[in-house]
Design a protein around this motif. Structure first.
Motif, PDB file in Angstrom:
ATOM      1  N   ALA A  96       0.810  -1.237   0.000  1.00 56.41           N
ATOM      2  CA  ALA A  96       0.000   0.000   0.000  1.00 56.41           C
ATOM      3  C   ALA A  96       0.836   1.277   0.000  1.00 56.41           C
ATOM      4  O   ALA A  96       0.318   2.363  -0.298  1.00 56.41           O
ATOM      5  CB  ALA A  96      -0.924  -0.013   1.213  1.00 56.41           C
ATOM      6  N   GLU A  97       2.127   1.195   0.315  1.00 54.98           N
ATOM      7  CA  GLU A  97       2.973   2.395   0.425  1.00 54.98           C
ATOM      8  C   GLU A  97       3.069   3.155  -0.894  1.00 54.98           C
ATOM      9  O   GLU A  97       3.246   2.557  -1.957  1.00 54.98           O
ATOM     10  CB  GLU A  97       4.398   1.993   0.844  1.00 54.98           C
ATOM     11  CG  GLU A  97       4.625   1.989   2.327  1.00 54.98           C
ATOM     12  CD  GLU A  97       6.080   1.687   2.677  1.00 54.98           C
ATOM     13  OE1 GLU A  97       6.969   1.932   1.837  1.00 54.98           O
ATOM     14  OE2 GLU A  97       6.308   1.182   3.789  1.00 54.98           O
ATOM     15  N   SER A  98       3.025   4.468  -0.815  1.00 57.01           N
ATOM     16  CA  SER A  98       3.083   5.288  -2.035  1.00 57.01           C
ATOM     17  C   SER A  98       4.435   5.185  -2.747  1.00 57.01           C
ATOM     18  O   SER A  98       4.520   5.361  -3.962  1.00 57.01           O
ATOM     19  CB  SER A  98       2.779   6.748  -1.701  1.00 57.01           C
ATOM     20  OG  SER A  98       3.717   7.242  -0.758  1.00 57.01           O
ATOM     21  N   ASP A  99       5.507   4.908  -1.996  1.00 56.86           N
ATOM     22  CA  ASP A  99       6.836   4.794  -2.620  1.00 56.86           C
ATOM     23  C   ASP A  99       6.970   3.549  -3.488  1.00 56.86           C
ATOM     24  O   ASP A  99       7.843   3.489  -4.363  1.00 56.86           O
ATOM     25  CB  ASP A  99       7.934   4.726  -1.536  1.00 56.86           C
ATOM     26  CG  ASP A  99       8.180   6.082  -0.885  1.00 56.86           C
ATOM     27  OD1 ASP A  99       7.661   7.088  -1.423  1.00 56.86           O
ATOM     28  OD2 ASP A  99       8.873   6.140   0.147  1.00 56.86           O
ATOM     29  N   ILE A 100       6.146   2.539  -3.237  1.00 57.66           N
ATOM     30  CA  ILE A 100       6.215   1.304  -4.028  1.00 57.66           C
ATOM     31  C   ILE A 100       5.486   1.525  -5.349  1.00 57.66           C
ATOM     32  O   ILE A 100       4.302   1.842  -5.372  1.00 57.66           O
ATOM     33  CB  ILE A 100       5.602   0.113  -3.254  1.00 57.66           C
ATOM     34  CG1 ILE A 100       6.369  -0.131  -1.946  1.00 57.66           C
ATOM     35  CG2 ILE A 100       5.579  -1.146  -4.118  1.00 57.66           C
ATOM     36  CD1 ILE A 100       7.835  -0.497  -2.112  1.00 57.66           C
ATOM     37  N   LYS A 101       6.217   1.351  -6.440  1.00 57.30           N
ATOM     38  CA  LYS A 101       5.667   1.609  -7.777  1.00 57.30           C
ATOM     39  C   LYS A 101       5.482   0.331  -8.596  1.00 57.30           C
ATOM     40  O   LYS A 101       4.797   0.338  -9.622  1.00 57.30           O
ATOM     41  CB  LYS A 101       6.601   2.555  -8.560  1.00 57.30           C
ATOM     42  CG  LYS A 101       6.985   3.831  -7.831  1.00 57.30           C
ATOM     43  CD  LYS A 101       5.783   4.711  -7.563  1.00 57.30           C
ATOM     44  CE  LYS A 101       6.180   6.045  -6.921  1.00 57.30           C
ATOM     45  NZ  LYS A 101       4.992   6.828  -6.507  1.00 57.30           N
ATOM     46  N   ILE A 102       6.143  -0.752  -8.167  1.00 62.02           N
ATOM     47  CA  ILE A 102       6.114  -2.010  -8.928  1.00 62.02           C
ATOM     48  C   ILE A 102       6.030  -3.185  -7.948  1.00 62.02           C
ATOM     49  O   ILE A 102       6.730  -3.198  -6.936  1.00 62.02           O
ATOM     50  CB  ILE A 102       7.382  -2.184  -9.796  1.00 62.02           C
ATOM     51  CG1 ILE A 102       7.574  -0.997 -10.755  1.00 62.02           C
ATOM     52  CG2 ILE A 102       7.349  -3.489 -10.585  1.00 62.02           C
ATOM     53  CD1 ILE A 102       8.937  -0.995 -11.459  1.00 62.02           C
ATOM     54  N   ILE A 103       5.174  -4.167  -8.255  1.00 66.98           N
ATOM     55  CA  ILE A 103       5.195  -5.460  -7.576  1.00 66.98           C
ATOM     56  C   ILE A 103       5.697  -6.464  -8.600  1.00 66.98           C
ATOM     57  O   ILE A 103       5.110  -6.588  -9.690  1.00 66.98           O
ATOM     58  CB  ILE A 103       3.787  -5.890  -7.105  1.00 66.98           C
ATOM     59  CG1 ILE A 103       3.187  -4.871  -6.144  1.00 66.98           C
ATOM     60  CG2 ILE A 103       3.825  -7.277  -6.470  1.00 66.98           C
ATOM     61  CD1 ILE A 103       1.687  -5.076  -5.899  1.00 66.98           C
ATOM     62  N   THR A 104       6.777  -7.175  -8.296  1.00 73.87           N
ATOM     63  CA  THR A 104       7.250  -8.225  -9.197  1.00 73.87           C
ATOM     64  C   THR A 104       6.991  -9.584  -8.546  1.00 73.87           C
ATOM     65  O   THR A 104       6.884  -9.692  -7.326  1.00 73.87           O
ATOM     66  CB  THR A 104       8.741  -8.053  -9.550  1.00 73.87           C
ATOM     67  OG1 THR A 104       9.519  -7.995  -8.338  1.00 73.87           O
ATOM     68  CG2 THR A 104       8.983  -6.784 -10.346  1.00 73.87           C
ATOM     69  N   LEU A 105       6.888 -10.614  -9.390  1.00 73.79           N
ATOM     70  CA  LEU A 105       6.484 -11.931  -8.909  1.00 73.79           C
ATOM     71  C   LEU A 105       7.335 -13.044  -9.507  1.00 73.79           C
ATOM     72  O   LEU A 105       7.577 -13.052 -10.718  1.00 73.79           O
ATOM     73  CB  LEU A 105       5.040 -12.245  -9.338  1.00 73.79           C
ATOM     74  CG  LEU A 105       3.914 -11.272  -9.021  1.00 73.79           C
ATOM     75  CD1 LEU A 105       2.685 -11.638  -9.851  1.00 73.79           C
ATOM     76  CD2 LEU A 105       3.559 -11.338  -7.545  1.00 73.79           C
ATOM     77  N   THR A 106       7.790 -13.979  -8.672  1.00 70.05           N
ATOM     78  CA  THR A 106       8.214 -15.300  -9.149  1.00 70.05           C
ATOM     79  C   THR A 106       7.491 -16.308  -8.265  1.00 70.05           C
ATOM     80  O   THR A 106       7.949 -16.650  -7.185  1.00 70.05           O
ATOM     81  CB  THR A 106       9.743 -15.511  -9.084  1.00 70.05           C
ATOM     82  OG1 THR A 106      10.255 -14.988  -7.846  1.00 70.05           O
ATOM     83  CG2 THR A 106      10.467 -14.840 -10.228  1.00 70.05           C
ATOM     84  N   ILE A 107       6.329 -16.764  -8.745  1.00 70.67           N
ATOM     85  CA  ILE A 107       5.491 -17.666  -7.954  1.00 70.67           C
ATOM     86  C   ILE A 107       5.336 -19.024  -8.654  1.00 70.67           C
ATOM     87  O   ILE A 107       4.472 -19.814  -8.277  1.00 70.67           O
ATOM     88  CB  ILE A 107       4.112 -17.032  -7.655  1.00 70.67           C
ATOM     89  CG1 ILE A 107       3.380 -16.622  -8.939  1.00 70.67           C
ATOM     90  CG2 ILE A 107       4.271 -15.829  -6.731  1.00 70.67           C
ATOM     91  CD1 ILE A 107       1.956 -16.090  -8.710  1.00 70.67           C
ATOM     92  N   THR A 108       6.165 -19.292  -9.659  1.00 67.66           N
ATOM     93  CA  THR A 108       6.225 -20.522 -10.474  1.00 67.66           C
ATOM     94  C   THR A 108       5.069 -20.595 -11.467  1.00 67.66           C
ATOM     95  O   THR A 108       4.021 -19.962 -11.276  1.00 67.66           O
ATOM     96  CB  THR A 108       6.250 -21.833  -9.654  1.00 67.66           C
ATOM     97  OG1 THR A 108       4.933 -22.124  -9.169  1.00 67.66           O
ATOM     98  CG2 THR A 108       7.258 -21.781  -8.535  1.00 67.66           C
TER      99      THR A 108
END
Length: 477
Positions: free
Chosen positions: A108-120
């Motif tokens: 939820a933080e405003s500084d976070i601009k990208i969520i990346t994933l390695t979930i297989t």
């Protein structure tokens, strides 16, 4: 061997990326690229906050925390020379089992601009037959009904996005780094289906405020055994509880669709494009499919390491013929790519002794991988009346591997197929060879409708049972 340590001051780095799934591949790939660009002063807002969601992650979390999240990455050259990098781009690490609210707050933080994933490949919860998101999974049902107590990646991301929306903290990009064709489209489909079922207002917000770029990732990164830890630390002279090692080849091609900004990853060698289709088609059709061709026949012949299999003339010819004869016609070369060089590089990469993986890892979860890497081109080959010999042999080898669990040398083994259904297990056990082609992930392609494929597959299944995979393979080369 050379050692390169990062030169930036960790205290100057702020996090702009949340990454879910802090495994070896992520630490050899996205962290490697990000570590390089953090040397630039104007890029120091792109540190990574790692998120682990599984109980089994406790070991890696504790080890990384014990060394301030720094770790070493040993890049193993095909020429036998190694380079060691001290990686400092992982600036925070949250274990969802220990502190689930911290995961939500971070997203939820405003500084976070990208969520990346390695979930297989199997982690996107799409039904093997319908390819739709499975809303009936027990954990998914729990998260749909208990938004503030998430347990799955979908529940955590949805709750984080909900808090982000409520706090008016801006748009964000979700970037898959998993080995899936059109991985951004798959990610969008999965998360949109979950969020739509849970919270229609949030689903509306997501449509306008979240982008899902497609990407293509590549770097062979083996699992790290306790023996590897000892070996790597002896070489580097660093006491690292969580070292990673990988090959010297690395590639990342990303669709440039970041709604809230992105790092200058291109300065570290990432390629940005409007369309990743040709790149991912090349990689999935040649590298990943060739790994499948290598896996079951090699394992049945008794090979347990990939480089060992690549010293076997019949395995190399089998793979090379598949690349050259079967697949090249279906792989248009991306811009500035020489396909012959790419294929030869693949053979060299597979044979790299320094990063040799376990063949069993290539065999893992074939039911998820074959429909992604092999079947799309197989359908084209069937429609174009092409030679189906090599692919039919692969399917017969896979059946033998799952059904009999014994190799040509009489050694028995266990198989790891976490996504098999009870019906799949019945079909594998059946003595009717064709029943195998009705497995959940093959059924929708109706492989049984091709008389040519069925005839080859049936004959190979019988031959492997009677003569072994090795002798059968020799007969088709």
């Amino acid at each position: 061997m050379t050692l390169t340590s990062y030169q930036f001051k960790p205290e100057n780095i702020t996090t702009g990326i949340v990454h879910i799934g802090v495994g070896n591949f992520h630490r050899a790939h996205e962290q490697y690229y990000t570590n390089l660009i953090l040397e630039e002063k104007d890029q120091q807002n792109w540190g990574i906050c790692g998120v682990c969601l599984l109980p089994s992650d406790e070991h890696i979390v504790k080890n990384l925390r014990s060394q301030n999240l720094d770790y070493t990455l040993t890049v193993c050259g095909r020429d036998g020379k190694d380079e060691v990098y001290k990686i400092g781009s992982l600036r925070e690490l949250i274990w969802g089992i220990e502190d689930p609210q911290a995961v939500v707050d971070k997203i939820a933080e405003s500084d976070i601009k990208i969520i990346t994933l390695t979930i297989t490949e199997g982690g996107y919860n799409l039904d093997k037959e319908t390819h739709e998101f499975n809303l009936n999974d027990e954990k998914i049902k729990h998260d749909l009904e208990n938004p503030s107590q998430p347990s799955t990646v979908f529940g955590f991301v949805a709750e984080g996005l909900r808090q982000r929306k409520n706090r008016d903290n801006g748009s964000i990009t979700i970037l898959s780094c998993d080995n899936l064709q059109h991985n951004g489209d798959t990610t969008k489909k999965a998360f949109a289906a979950f969020i739509e079922a849970q919270d229609k207002d949030l689903a509306e917000w997501v449509r306008s405020n979240v982008t899902f770029p497609n990407s293509m990732v590549d770097r062979i990164t083996p699992a790290t055994t306790p023996q590897d830890v000892e070996r790597l630390n002896k070489k580097s002279g660093i006491d690292d509880k969580a070292p990673v090692y990988c090959e010297d080849f690395v590639q990342w091609v990303i669709e440039d669709n970041f709604i809230a900004g992105r790092p200058n990853w291109e300065k570290a060698g990432v390629e940005f494009t409007d369309d990743v289709t040709e790149f991912e088609n090349m990689k999935l059709s040649l590298l990943n499919a060739s790994h499948m061709l290598l896996s079951y026949p090699s394992f049945l012949k008794g090979h347990r390491k990939v480089d060992q299999a690549m010293q076997d003339r019949s395995i190399v010819k089998f793979i090379r013929d598949y690349m050259d004869i079967d697949i090249t016609p279906y792989v248009p070369a991306p811009k500035n790519t020489d396909l012959d060089v790419y294929k030869q590089t693949l053979i060299e990469r597979f044979a790299n002794h320094s990063v040799s993986d376990q063949v069993s890892r290539l065999c893992f979860d074939g039911i998820s991988k074959l429909p992604v890497y092999v079947i799309p081109n197989l359908i084209k080959m069937i429609n174009d009346d092409k030679d189906l010999t090599r692919v039919a042999f692969l399917f017969a080898s896979y059946r033998h591997y799952l059904k009999y669990k014994v190799d040509d040398n009489g050694h028995s083994f266990d198989v790891a197929e976490p996504w098999l259904t009870e019906k799949d297990i019945e079909l594998i056990s059946s003595d009717h060879t064709l029943d195998f082609l009705d497995l959940s992930s093959f059924k929708s392609t109706d492989l049984k409708s091709s008389d040519k494929f069925v005839s080859l597959y049936t004959n190979f299944a019988a031959e492997i049972k009677n003569k072994g995979a090795g002798e059968t393979l020799e007969s088709i080369l």
